[in-house]
Design an enzyme around this catalytic site. Structure first.
Site, PDB file in Angstrom:
ATOM      1  N   GLU A 237       0.817  -1.211  -0.023  1.00 40.67           N
ATOM      2  CA  GLU A 237       0.212   0.057   0.144  1.00 40.67           C
ATOM      3  C   GLU A 237       0.921   1.279   0.009  1.00 40.67           C
ATOM      4  OE1 GLU A 237      -3.182  -0.361   2.805  1.00 40.67           O
ATOM      5  OE2 GLU A 237      -4.237  -1.533   1.727  1.00 40.67           O
TER       6      GLU A 237
ATOM      7  N   GLU B 296      -6.086  -7.466  -1.325  1.00 39.03           N
ATOM      8  CA  GLU B 296      -6.951  -7.368   0.115  1.00 39.03           C
ATOM      9  C   GLU B 296      -8.258  -7.123  -0.409  1.00 39.03           C
ATOM     10  OE1 GLU B 296      -4.873  -5.422   3.147  1.00 39.03           O
ATOM     11  OE2 GLU B 296      -2.901  -6.086   2.418  1.00 39.03           O
TER      12      GLU B 296
HETATM   13  C1  GAL Z   1      -4.260  -2.925   4.797  1.00 38.27           C
HETATM   14  C2  GAL Z   1      -3.070  -3.347   4.856  1.00 38.27           C
HETATM   15  C3  GAL Z   1      -3.188  -4.639   5.806  1.00 38.27           C
HETATM   16  C4  GAL Z   1      -3.791  -4.471   7.069  1.00 38.27           C
HETATM   17  C5  GAL Z   1      -5.149  -4.134   6.647  1.00 38.27           C
HETATM   18  C6  GAL Z   1      -6.160  -3.726   8.133  1.00 38.27           C
HETATM   19  O1  GAL Z   1      -4.545  -1.557   4.617  1.00 38.27           O
HETATM   20  O2  GAL Z   1      -2.426  -3.548   3.762  1.00 38.27           O
HETATM   21  O3  GAL Z   1      -1.790  -4.887   6.090  1.00 38.27           O
HETATM   22  O4  GAL Z   1      -3.325  -3.500   7.965  1.00 38.27           O
HETATM   23  O5  GAL Z   1      -5.285  -2.903   5.942  1.00 38.27           O
HETATM   24  O6  GAL Z   1      -6.232  -4.933   8.698  1.00 38.27           O
END
Ligand code: GAL
Length: 970
Positions: A143, A254
């Site tokens: 990110e 994700e």
């Molecule tokens: C995303 C990040 C993950 C985790 C998630 C929230 O933005 O890439 O590593 O932090 O948010 O649980």
């Protein structure tokens, strides 16, 4: 042994000899890949070392397991990963500020990540799909948006772009030749896409992460999203990918698998508003929007053990995920499986164009439809859902579809399609299964297999809803098994048959000219499994069978001549399983035990499994205890190596300390995690000081307590939302020395470094000023005690983040084998644990555990006090102002601060717990109250399942014991 199909086979069962025990390949239910972070900080205790071999640091087994399971892997090694880890996964030594602001092309930072990056690349290379392994993609950074300082004019941000390029060049140089990927946190930055520019830093595949219902169980943490079934901006992912990366897969590295539960969040997380309905609707919405690859964050979150946690969470990383922290499967897992079983067989879905999305596909304006069509096969997928994602109404409608038989409106004969509540459906046309074609179906396809050369198609519908489907190439249909449908009608025309029905509870099989169609309701489908017979991640339908009725099916394998079938899995109780497999099976084993076949015929077998299982835990205790804060005693001597003199006059940290003292940031002295103890001395001067002002920084939920000349003078108790605080304490309760030095002891709880740019925010004291009639007072000396050995990493198995600097921790009292023979037994099992005044005590007990082979016993520790409502020992308002740490066989598995909340249940897996031998359970309890604190500790069984997974695997290497060298840290 040739036999005719269809005859009852149960008579033969007893006549067959039991075959030797076989190792069955494991299959993961329906998913075809997993992604995994590697945490640089866990692997790198010091700047010149990385550890990929010791204990759980060994990364190779999970890559080998992926090959055994037949799953692809997306590896996400950082160097920065976020993940609610301490400093976002950065090593602790990187947090001092000496390496610049991090995540750019600063040479100091580049030199810092090079060793880790080379090593992780080397380790992954043999497991790449290009080298015969299963790793298909390698994510660079996490990110990290901001390739551009001006997006429309493509003006590059060189520090970031060079950094991304350096990481990629290094990975390539070390042999990583699979696509390099990146995950954007938002849809308006357009970074790193080769379709958007040909600038420095571009990766091969860019995706976007998305948490439409908030990544935290505390919805106030999310400003752009929030609330139940928030609008998911229909069309936005589609438009984003069309603009940013039209020639790449539409990849969501994700997507919301759940939410983390922050300090102070709701007890038990927030499964309700991100449960099965959320999974059903939001995951289908991704397909609606033409997404082609989805990775759920998290499918299984587990525990953030050993101070992996940054200030955001305590230790639970349950994440309200499909698989719970205690390994339990719940409705969200089963619901997710309904979709992934489908996508695994819907091969035509891998290459579709979106031909339209609107509310005009149906005769109901509340319903929107996305039409996805494979240009080569003409197979189409119509995703139907509420146009307003927050709407949970029941809607019925007919759908206009375009098929190989022309345009039609479905259902043609039966009752309308239903969307009831927060649900979506993917309805297929011209769906090929084996040699046959489903012209259309208003029930969703669950899966199909080809067994003995004949197709078995599984369809599901919520109970009470009507379904209609039309199969080409068959002319008759007969109910052959079960009775879970009503209003069944079959209409044959030319070479097609159209069937309409109302779905009731249970599994029904139809015979269609030798092929089968299985019809089932949601609950039945939840327990429907499609184990693969080999480890091909594509799971060819010829290499799968069906098993319905089990809590979990882990694997299926035939013996050499194909007459015995070995199934493995987990059960909560005795059950009848219906197995769809080849016709000439004589015996079926469930977890190596021959299961009675109560009926069989036509390749459908019903077997019985045994259960339920029971297990009772032994009592937890009695507990021995000892004072764990001798540092405040008059005669205590603070020597190295336990103590380091804090004498630095400069810090590399960009945030400079406020007072005239030496630098008191712990990280500057190689102390990083958990509790730290400061010891300051100062003389009693004329007009002596009357108090002290302390400005401390320790991360959310942190706190501290202060003693002067052995007398407690106060605490800052902490809040879930405060990470640094100023407070002053009066010396009224203490007595200054007549001559000699006064000794001030400050015990602080450091909850870890923050994420992203907050990783280098200092931890410790930013200001300590003696207050009194004079303008200025000087301290004589400052010392700090922290994790034993500091940068020596004296517990390489449990790693550099596991323990802090309490006396009990430094001496290794949390470890199995610490000699506590002369400690007093103070607490009987089940009794209240009391720390009668401000201070710290350590409690130890060793309990045996003997879990019989064949059982999965899920165990949690429960820590309670007054504020959580489960335990009311006294009415003292401060009796819950405590900070407890739970160690299980040396591993820190729980942080309990009831006045901050939220976690009381701490699941601990086998391996950390010894399921066949002694377990050392240790609690440190720090009372931040002069009146003392009280708490309770219990352990409980979350569930007992019969299981093929051997919980008694050799895990002793994970639990090394105490050694005498610890004594030097007194
Ligand atoms: C995303 C990040 C993950 C985790 C998630 C929230 O933005 O890439 O590593 O932090 O948010 O649980």
């Amino acid at each position: 042994m040739a036999r005719s199909s269809g005859e009852d086979q149960s008579w033969r069962v007893s006549q067959l000899p039991l075959p030797p025990r076989r190792a069955a390949p494991l299959t993961l239910p329906s998913f075809n890949a997993f992604s995994i972070y590697s945490s640089w900080g866990f692997h790198s205790a010091t700047q010149d070392s990385v550890d990929f071999t010791t204990g759980a640091h060994n990364f190779t087994p999970i890559l080998s397991l992926a090959e055994e399971l037949g799953m692809y892997v997306i590896i996400r090694p950082g160097p920065y990963v976020n993940a609610e880890e301490n400093a976002g996964g950065f090593p602790m030594w990187l947090t001092t500020g000496a390496y610049g602001s991090l995540r750019d092309d600063d040479q100091r930072y580049t030199d810092a990540w090079s060793l880790y990056w080379e090593e992780i690349s080397r380790l992954i290379v043999p497991h790449l799909v290009t080298n015969g392994g299963n790793v298909i993609m390698f994510q660079v950074e996490n990110e990290l948006d901001g390739q551009w300082t001006d997006i429309p004019n493509r003006v590059l941000n060189p520090a970031l772009a060079n950094y991304m390029q350096l990481l990629q060049d290094s990975a390539r140089e070390h042999g990583v030749d699979v696509p390099l990927s990146h995950n954007s946190p938002r849809m308006d930055m357009y970074s790193w896409s080769k379709d958007f520019s040909n600038a420095t830093g571009n990766v091969d595949v860019v995706g976007v992460d998305s948490y439409p219902s908030c990544w935290s169980c505390n919805l106030t943490e999310c400003t752009s999203t929030g609330g139940e079934y928030t609008p998911y901006q229909v069309g936005s992912y589609y438009d984003f990918f069309a603009a940013q990366s039209p020639r790449q897969p539409s990849f969501v590295p994700e997507f919301q698998g759940g939410s983390y539960n922050p300090w102070g969040g709701p007890q038990g997380g927030c499964p309700d508003h991100i449960g099965a309905d959320f999974a059903n609707m939001f995951y289908r919405n991704l397909i609606y929007q033409h997404i082609t690859a989805i990775s759920l964050y998290m499918l299984f979150g587990g525990t953030n053990w050993g101070w992996h946690a940054c200030p955001l969470v305590a230790t639970s990383y349950d994440y309200s995920s499909p698989v719970s922290e205690n390994r339990e499967l719940w409705s969200k897992f089963y619901e997710t499986k309904l979709l992934t079983l489908f996508t695994r067989v819907a091969k035509d879905l891998a290459h579709v164009d979106r031909l339209g999305d609107s509310t005009s596909y149906t005769d109901n304006e509340a319903i929107t439809t996305s039409e996805l069509r494979n240009p080569e096969t003409n197979a189409a997928f119509y995703v139907v859902m509420h146009d307003d994602s927050t709407s949970g109404t029941q809607e019925t409608f007919k759908l206009r579809v375009n098929t190989s038989e022309g345009e039609m409106t479905i259902p043609r004969r039966g009752r309308d399609i239903t969307i009831n509540g927060h649900q979506a459906k993917i309805l297929v046309t011209d769906f090929t299964f084996g040699g046959k074609k489903l012209l259309y179906s208003t029930a969703e396809v669950l899966s199909y297999a080809v067994i003995d050369g004949s197709e078995v198609l599984a369809l599901w519908l919520p109970e009470g809803e009507a379904g209609e489907f039309c199969v080409k190439g068959v002319s008759s249909a007969q109910l052959s098994h079960g009775s879970g449908v009503e209003a069944f009608e079959a209409q044959a025309e030319a070479d097609t048959i159209t069937i309409s029905y109302i779905q009731r509870s249970g599994l029904t099989a139809l015979d269609l000219d030798g092929s089968k169609v299985l019809l089932m309701d949601r609950e039945t489908a939840y327990r429907f499994w499609v184990p693969t017979l080999d480890n091909d991640p594509f799971a060819p339908p010829e290499k799968t069978i069906f098993v319905q009725g089990a809590y979990l099916v882990r694997s299926a394998v035939h013996d050499a001549d194909g007459h015995a079938l070995y199934l493995t899995g987990d059960e909560t109780e005795s059950a009848s399983l219906t197995v769809f497999a080849q016709r000439d099976i004589y015996t079926i084993y469930w977890n190596d035990v021959q299961a009675p076949i109560t009926s069989s015929g036509g390749g459908i077998y019903v077997i019985e499994t045994e259960g339920p299982a029971e297990f009772t835990l032994p009592e937890l205790g009695p507990w021995k205890s000892l004072d764990s804060l001798p540092e405040i005693k008059e005669d205590y001597q603070a020597y190295p190596p336990a103590w380091v003199v804090a004498a630095n006059t400069e810090t590399p940290n960009p945030t400079k300390p406020a007072s005239n003292n030496p630098v008191l940031y712990v990280d500057d002295y190689d102390i990083h995690t958990g509790n730290h103890i400061y010891r300051a001395t100062f003389p009693t001067t004329d007009e002596p000081p009357t108090g002290i002002l302390l400005n401390m920084t320790g991360g959310l939920a942190f706190g501290w307590s202060v003693w002067l000349n052995s007398k407690y003078i106060g605490s800052y108790h902490g809040f879930s939302y405060i990470g640094d605080e100023i407070a002053s304490f009066s010396f009224d309760n203490a007595t200054l020395k007549d001559g000699g030095e006064n000794v001030l002891v400050i015990l602080m709880d450091n909850s870890g470094h923050g994420l992203r740019e907050l990783a280098i925010e200092p931890r410790g004291i930013t200001e300590a000023t003696l207050l009194g009639p004079k303008d200025e007072y000087d301290f004589t000396e400052w010392k700090i005690a922290g994790t034993a050995g500091r940068r020596e990493n004296i517990d390489p198995i449990r790693g550099p983040l596991n323990e802090g600097g309490l006396y009990a921790e430094r001496l290794g009292m949390h470890l199995p084998g610490f000699p506590d023979d002369d400690w007093e037994e103070t607490v009987a099992p089940g009794e209240t644990i009391v720390v009668p005044e401000a201070g710290v005590r350590v409690f130890r007990t060793t309990v045996p555990l003997h879990v019989p082979e064949g059982l999965d016993v899920s165990i949690s520790f429960r820590l309670t006090s007054t504020s959580d409502g489960t335990f009311t020992p006294s009415d003292d308002a401060y009796s819950n102002r405590l900070r407890a740490l739970l160690f299980v066989n040396g591993y820190q598995y729980g942080r309990f601060s009831p006045h901050i909340g939220h976690q009381i249940d701490f699941p601990v897996p086998p391996g950390i717990l010894n399921y066949d031998g002694d377990n050392t359970i240790v609690l440190t309890v720090w009372s931040q109250s002069a009146e003392g604190v009280e708490m309770k500790v219990e352990w409980l069984v979350n569930y007992v399942h019969t299981s093929s997974f051997n919980m008694l695997f050799d895990s002793s290497y994970l639990r090394p014991g105490w050694t005498e060298e610890r004594l030097q840290y007194e």
